[in-house]
Design an enzyme around this catalytic site. Structure first.
Site, PDB file in Angstrom:
ATOM      1  N   GLN A 129      24.122  -8.302  47.082  1.00 32.80           N
ATOM      2  CA  GLN A 129      25.315  -8.128  47.912  1.00 32.80           C
ATOM      3  C   GLN A 129      26.423  -9.086  47.486  1.00 32.80           C
ATOM      4  OE1 GLN A 129      24.098  -7.790  52.287  1.00 32.80           O
ATOM      5  NE2 GLN A 129      22.230  -8.571  51.324  1.00 32.80           N
ATOM      6  N   VAL A 131      29.247 -11.113  45.255  1.00 34.19           N
ATOM      7  CA  VAL A 131      30.291 -10.724  44.310  1.00 34.19           C
ATOM      8  C   VAL A 131      30.615 -11.864  43.343  1.00 34.19           C
ATOM      9  CG1 VAL A 131      31.290  -9.065  45.923  1.00 34.19           C
ATOM     10  CG2 VAL A 131      32.172 -11.407  45.876  1.00 34.19           C
ATOM     11  N   HIS A 156      28.402  -4.606  46.503  1.00 33.13           N
ATOM     12  CA  HIS A 156      29.698  -4.713  47.177  1.00 33.13           C
ATOM     13  C   HIS A 156      30.839  -5.067  46.239  1.00 33.13           C
ATOM     14  CE1 HIS A 156      27.193  -5.613  51.019  1.00 33.13           C
ATOM     15  NE2 HIS A 156      27.368  -4.317  50.839  1.00 33.13           N
ATOM     16  N   CYS A 177      46.276  -1.361  40.931  1.00 41.76           N
ATOM     17  CA  CYS A 177      47.392  -1.023  41.790  1.00 41.76           C
ATOM     18  C   CYS A 177      47.151   0.367  42.379  1.00 41.76           C
ATOM     19  CB  CYS A 177      48.720  -1.097  41.037  1.00 41.76           C
ATOM     20  SG  CYS A 177      49.149   0.402  40.125  1.00 41.76           S
ATOM     21  N   GLY A 310      16.749 -18.731  59.044  1.00 40.13           N
ATOM     22  CA  GLY A 310      17.497 -18.219  60.189  1.00 40.13           C
ATOM     23  C   GLY A 310      17.177 -16.762  60.464  1.00 40.13           C
TER      24      GLY A 310
END
Length: 372
Positions: A129, A131, A156, A177, A310
């Site tokens: 995930q 970058v 991602h 762009c 966690g």
């Protein structure tokens, strides 16, 4: 599928069910047993890069732990109204400050241990995930671009370039762009500097004094007391040559509210389906694009092991074995356990096990403030 703001069910974060401590020695044994059969797909998240100085999204002081955090959505970045223009000023100023620390970050010991497991063929497929490109940096001296593209999937998008890619149009990190013109991210950084000399001086002073902005995994930074009004987003020069005015630019990362390209989505499922088992490392799985890969593995009755400090979105899923311990404490020893004498005799493996930094980010009191 569009990427939404990541969440973990409150019932999981409020409970202490995930806090099942394990000693490093016991964790090494258990992870080694899990990986020993091989053909493992590895799914990684921001927690893997914390020791490289890049703050995780969650965990202690993570950006998503702030209830007032408001990300920029894809439709806001590409909105051609005055409101969208203001969103782009905000995004590109924060990216201007946050991109260099992520670009220049170095792989930590976990990245190199993972590279050793990839090189030894225990992990033939890696879905990340992140970058930051640190998985690529860790193994770039052993694998060419084609091999990395085949064996590492960036779910991602990407913020990285490395090696010769930094100076040519094949750079993996590019800016597009709205009319389709493409430029390498480092060149776009130079355009931002030229358009904003006062901010260039600010960045130069940060480098001179050794200060670092609070950088998040996507190259965003935390700023206090800052007005974005004076920041200039440059026009696309190619559009100007074609008689068009256009300052709508987007990097090759997936924004909230943006759909993951179908080829990336399909490849991520393929990588799960081709594996015998799935190892999940350093992620809360709060983003559904990652969580659904774990769900798919469980649907196929594949063993799943999750290593994270966690709570995670998968803590209550039957079939997921959770180990509550930092990867930096165990992964190199896992490599040594699995490879035996090869870990000390194969020069490539020896180099990988001797490589990597351990520099977790500073505390929040170092958030950069520029009064304007």
């Amino acid at each position: 599928m569009r990427v939404s703001v990541p969440t973990i069910p409150h019932i999981i974060t409020a409970s202490g069910a995930s806090k099942q401590t394990i000693s490093p020695a016991a964790a090494v044994d258990r992870i080694s047993d899990f990986l020993a059969p091989g053909n493992v797909t590895l799914l990684t998240g921001a927690g893997v890069s914390v020791a490289s100085g890049i703050r995780a999204y969650r965990g202690k002081d993570g950006r998503y732990m702030n209830p007032n955090y408001q990300p920029i959505f894809y439709h806001e970045l590409t909105d051609e109204s005055e409101k969208g223009f203001a969103f782009r000023k905000r995004y590109w100023l924060r990216s201007y400050l946050g991109y260099p620390p992520v670009r220049d970050a170095l792989p930590n010991t976990s990245h190199f241990a993972i590279s050793a497991l990839q090189f030894a063929s225990y992990i033939p497929r890696l879905v990340t995930q992140n970058v930051d490109g640190l998985h690529h940096k860790a193994i770039a001296h052993l694998w060419g671009p084609d091999n990395m593209q085949k064996k590492i999937l960036e779910l991602h998008g990407t913020l990285h370039c490395f090696g010769e890619q930094q100076t040519n149009s094949s750079c993996l990190q590019r800016v597009h762009c709205k009319r389709g013109h493409v430029v390498p991210r480092d060149i776009f950084q130079e355009w931002l500097s030229a358009s904003n000399p006062q901010w260039k001086a600010f960045v130069d002073n940060l480098e001179k004094t050794g200060q670092k902005p609070r950088t998040n995994p996507d190259g965003d930074v935390e700023l206090e007391g800052v007005s974005y009004a004076d920041f200039v987003v440059p026009e696309c020069p190619q559009c100007t040559l074609e008689g068009q005015q256009n300052s709508v630019h987007k990097p090759e990362v997936i924004f909230f509210g943006e759909s993951i390209p179908s080829q990336i989505r399909d490849r991520s499922f393929y990588d799960i389906e081709q594996s015998e088992r799935v190892f999940v490392l350093g992620t809360t799985l709060a983003t559904y694009s990652a969580f659904r890969l774990v769900k798919r593995a469980l649907e196929l009755r594949k063993p799943v092991m999750l290593l994270n400090v966690g709570p995670t979105r998968a803590d209550e899923l039957p079939g997921v074995e959770k180990l509550e311990i930092s990867s930096s404490l165990v992964l190199r020893d896992v490599v040594r356990t699995l490879l035996g004498s090869r870990a000390s005799q194969d020069s490539a493996i020896v180099h990988l096990l001797q490589s990597g930094i351990h520099q977790p980010p500073a505390e929040d009191y170092e958030i950069i403030s520029r009064k304007t």
